[in-house]
Design a protein around this motif. Structure first.
Motif, PDB file in Angstrom:
ATOM      1  N   TYR A  15       0.847  -1.181   0.000  1.00 36.01           N
ATOM      2  CA  TYR A  15       0.000   0.000   0.000  1.00 36.01           C
ATOM      3  C   TYR A  15       0.882   1.230   0.000  1.00 36.01           C
ATOM      4  O   TYR A  15       1.961   1.234   0.577  1.00 36.01           O
ATOM      5  CB  TYR A  15      -0.884   0.014   1.251  1.00 36.01           C
ATOM      6  N   GLN A  16       0.399   2.261  -0.658  1.00 36.75           N
ATOM      7  CA  GLN A  16       1.173   3.497  -0.691  1.00 36.75           C
ATOM      8  C   GLN A  16       0.360   4.620  -0.059  1.00 36.75           C
ATOM      9  O   GLN A  16      -0.812   4.795  -0.362  1.00 36.75           O
ATOM     10  CB  GLN A  16       1.519   3.854  -2.138  1.00 36.75           C
ATOM     11  N   TYR A  17       0.985   5.344   0.831  1.00 38.73           N
ATOM     12  CA  TYR A  17       0.278   6.407   1.531  1.00 38.73           C
ATOM     13  C   TYR A  17       1.065   7.702   1.470  1.00 38.73           C
ATOM     14  O   TYR A  17       2.293   7.701   1.520  1.00 38.73           O
ATOM     15  CB  TYR A  17       0.066   6.034   2.998  1.00 38.73           C
ATOM     16  N   SER A  57       9.648   2.354   2.885  1.00 37.96           N
ATOM     17  CA  SER A  57       8.664   1.304   3.119  1.00 37.96           C
ATOM     18  C   SER A  57       8.827   0.724   4.511  1.00 37.96           C
ATOM     19  O   SER A  57       9.928   0.670   5.047  1.00 37.96           O
ATOM     20  CB  SER A  57       8.829   0.184   2.108  1.00 37.96           C
ATOM     21  N   VAL A  58       7.712   0.295   5.077  1.00 37.70           N
ATOM     22  CA  VAL A  58       7.727  -0.421   6.343  1.00 37.70           C
ATOM     23  C   VAL A  58       7.104  -1.779   6.092  1.00 37.70           C
ATOM     24  O   VAL A  58       6.047  -1.874   5.481  1.00 37.70           O
ATOM     25  CB  VAL A  58       6.899   0.333   7.408  1.00 37.70           C
ATOM     26  N   VAL A  65       3.950  -1.342   3.651  1.00 40.16           N
ATOM     27  CA  VAL A  65       3.382  -0.007   3.580  1.00 40.16           C
ATOM     28  C   VAL A  65       4.457   0.950   3.112  1.00 40.16           C
ATOM     29  O   VAL A  65       5.523   1.052   3.703  1.00 40.16           O
ATOM     30  CB  VAL A  65       2.842   0.434   4.958  1.00 40.16           C
ATOM     31  N   LYS A  66       4.162   1.608   2.010  1.00 43.18           N
ATOM     32  CA  LYS A  66       5.145   2.556   1.488  1.00 43.18           C
ATOM     33  C   LYS A  66       4.695   3.975   1.806  1.00 43.18           C
ATOM     34  O   LYS A  66       3.584   4.370   1.453  1.00 43.18           O
ATOM     35  CB  LYS A  66       5.283   2.373  -0.025  1.00 43.18           C
ATOM     36  N   PHE A  67       5.555   4.695   2.494  1.00 43.17           N
ATOM     37  CA  PHE A  67       5.229   6.074   2.835  1.00 43.17           C
ATOM     38  C   PHE A  67       5.885   7.018   1.849  1.00 43.17           C
ATOM     39  O   PHE A  67       7.039   6.853   1.487  1.00 43.17           O
ATOM     40  CB  PHE A  67       5.728   6.420   4.234  1.00 43.17           C
ATOM     41  N   PHE A 170       6.689   5.067  13.119  1.00 46.48           N
ATOM     42  CA  PHE A 170       6.206   4.788  11.777  1.00 46.48           C
ATOM     43  C   PHE A 170       5.524   3.424  11.698  1.00 46.48           C
ATOM     44  O   PHE A 170       4.568   3.249  10.935  1.00 46.48           O
ATOM     45  CB  PHE A 170       7.351   4.912  10.768  1.00 46.48           C
ATOM     46  N   ILE A 171       5.995   2.478  12.508  1.00 37.62           N
ATOM     47  CA  ILE A 171       5.321   1.175  12.517  1.00 37.62           C
ATOM     48  C   ILE A 171       3.923   1.314  13.110  1.00 37.62           C
ATOM     49  O   ILE A 171       2.952   0.759  12.588  1.00 37.62           O
ATOM     50  CB  ILE A 171       6.168   0.146  13.294  1.00 37.62           C
ATOM     51  N   ALA A 172       3.819   2.125  14.166  1.00 32.42           N
ATOM     52  CA  ALA A 172       2.505   2.349  14.771  1.00 32.42           C
ATOM     53  C   ALA A 172       1.548   2.971  13.766  1.00 32.42           C
ATOM     54  O   ALA A 172       0.371   2.583  13.684  1.00 32.42           O
ATOM     55  CB  ALA A 172       2.634   3.239  15.993  1.00 32.42           C
TER      56      ALA A 172
END
Lengths: 210, 253
Positions: A15-17, A57-58, A65-67, A170-172
């Protein structure tokens, strides 16, 4: 181009946010992000505009999850321009400096504004930076925590200097984000006209023109 | 007067008054505008960007004007900077405006950098004038050379690539000057880019922005090009906003 979908190479679900950093200047917005981005296992992609735009990414158990991290200009003078930056953002991190009460009240203003104007379902996160300077602390943890609970925000105190709580933050956030197709960017990327698709319009035009 | 010529020209080009809503636009003049009721025409604005009225708290920004002499001087000092900035005009001793866009003027550069940068000394540490001059010219030309959409690029994506190139050139210019790799944060990059955009005097910037805005799809909300384009859009908004207040103020005087 940098905004191509990257989901194919990563784990099954990615997912990208879009993440926006808000906060007074010199509270350590960019240091916080640089610490996160450079400390990660994936090497980060160097951007033309340095820390003003970064991606990282995380990896969670079930998804990646890509920030996409957008920095903003924190000076009061540019305050009225901020809505353009946080438009369409999925996450907003509001940073304050624990050694300055002013930056905390500024952060509260940001949060009020976000709740009023930002897109619905935005995850807002209140971050007190510089906890390595605990002896000069001006904003009490309990006060900030109470404010965060009241407004339903994520809250964390970090130190970009010693890397305390940075990755955890960031993980949270990654865990809190909704993971369905409508919010993920990979879903958006498949929009457009499909040339091979069967035309659906004919079957729907049964209303009045018959 | 020479000023009004410039104001007229810029209004024609940019259609400033159309971009912002009227209740904001009339704000600075509220206290001393004594126009007859008939002469006030309020065109229905076409809003290109919706903006909140600026809420500026910094100490150099004069917030109110009630006809008081000190306040007037504050406003004047503040907007003189912007006037110089936008049109590279200098006011000489007789009060005439003259065009100095091709002259290098250290005072002008210093005043602009003071106006723009949070800590100008960090970027331009007590440098000898020659060095400042060189980097100033570099900055000035870099955008001009690389962002020239009229001649080189026709599609929105090409124009966006030009913006990226311009950012790259800014990096190079500053790196050459400071002899180290710069790690930008938006706090510093924003004013510097503002400086470059204004100095490069792009023709019909508003139209260019609108063009890109119209012809790119929703996917442009993410990615590096998106943040660059958003920043460029904000530059345009910001300058027009500030300059509009200046014009209002100037009319009152």
């Amino acid at each position: 181009m940098s905004n191509k979908p990257t989901n194919s190479a990563l784990s099954p679900k990615s997912y990208q946010y879009k993440l926006v950093l808000l906060g007074e200047s010199a509270v350590g917005k960019s240091s916080l992000v640089l610490r996160f981005v450079k400390g990660q296992f994936h090497d980060y992609q160097e951007s033309t505009i340095g820390a003003a735009f970064l991606t990282q990414s995380v990896c969670l158990e079930d998804a990646t999850v890509k920030f996409e991290i957008w920095d903003t200009a924190g000076q009061e003078r540019y305050h009225s321009l901020a809505p353009m930056y946080y438009r369409g953002a999925h996450v907003a991190i509001v940073v304050y400096d624990i050694t300055s009460q002013d930056t905390f009240s500024r952060a509260k203003t940001w949060i009020k504004e976000l709740q009023r104007q930002a897109s619905a379902g935005i995850v807002i996160c209140l971050v007190g930076n510089k906890i390595d300077l605990a002896d000069k602390k001006m904003v009490e943890t309990s006060e900030a925590k109470a404010y965060a609970d009241e407004n339903g925000l994520l809250f964390m105190e970090t130190s970009a200097k010693t890397a305390t709580n940075v990755t955890e933050l960031f993980i949270a956030i990654a865990k809190k984000l909704p993971k369905n197709e409508s919010t993920s960017h990979s879903g958006q990327m498949r929009r457009g006209i499909e040339l091979n698709a069967t035309p659906q319009t004919d079957s729907q035009q049964t209303g009045c023109c018959k | 007067m020479a000023t009004s010529e410039y104001n007229l020209r810029s209004t024609k080009d940019d259609k400033i008054s159309d971009l912002f809503d009227n209740n904001y636009v009339n704000k600075p003049g509220d206290h001393s505008q004594n126009e007859p009721p008939g002469s006030e025409h309020q065109p229905q604005p076409v809003l290109m960007f919706s903006t909140a009225p600026p809420q500026v708290n910094d100490s150099t920004y004069p917030r109110i004007f009630q006809g008081n002499c000190t306040e007037a001087l504050n406003w004047r000092a503040y907007y003189e900077n912007w006037l110089i900035f936008k049109h590279s005009l200098m006011v000489d001793n007789e009060g005439n405006m003259r065009d100095s866009r091709n002259e290098f003027n250290p005072t002008m550069v210093t005043s602009l950098l003071n106006l723009l940068l949070r800590e100008p000394a960090n970027h331009w540490p007590n440098s000898p004038p020659a060095k400042t001059k060189r980097s100033f010219n570099e900055l000035k030309t870099c955008f001009h050379e690389h962002y020239n959409p009229k001649d080189t690029s026709f599609s929105p994506i090409e124009k966006l690539f030009q913006i990226r190139k311009a950012f790259h050139e800014i990096n190079l210019a500053v790196e050459r000057f400071r002899r180290e790799v710069v790690q930008w944060c938006m706090d510093d990059l924003f004013p510097l880019f503002l400086f470059v955009v204004i100095r490069s005097r792009i023709q019909h910037l508003g139209a260019e922005i609108n063009f890109i805005n119209e012809l790119t799809d929703k996917n442009m909300e993410m990615g590096e090009l998106a943040i660059m384009f958003t920043t460029l859009k904000l530059m345009f908004m910001f300058v027009n906003l500030e300059f509009y207040i200046f014009r209002k103020f100037h009319d009152i005087l």
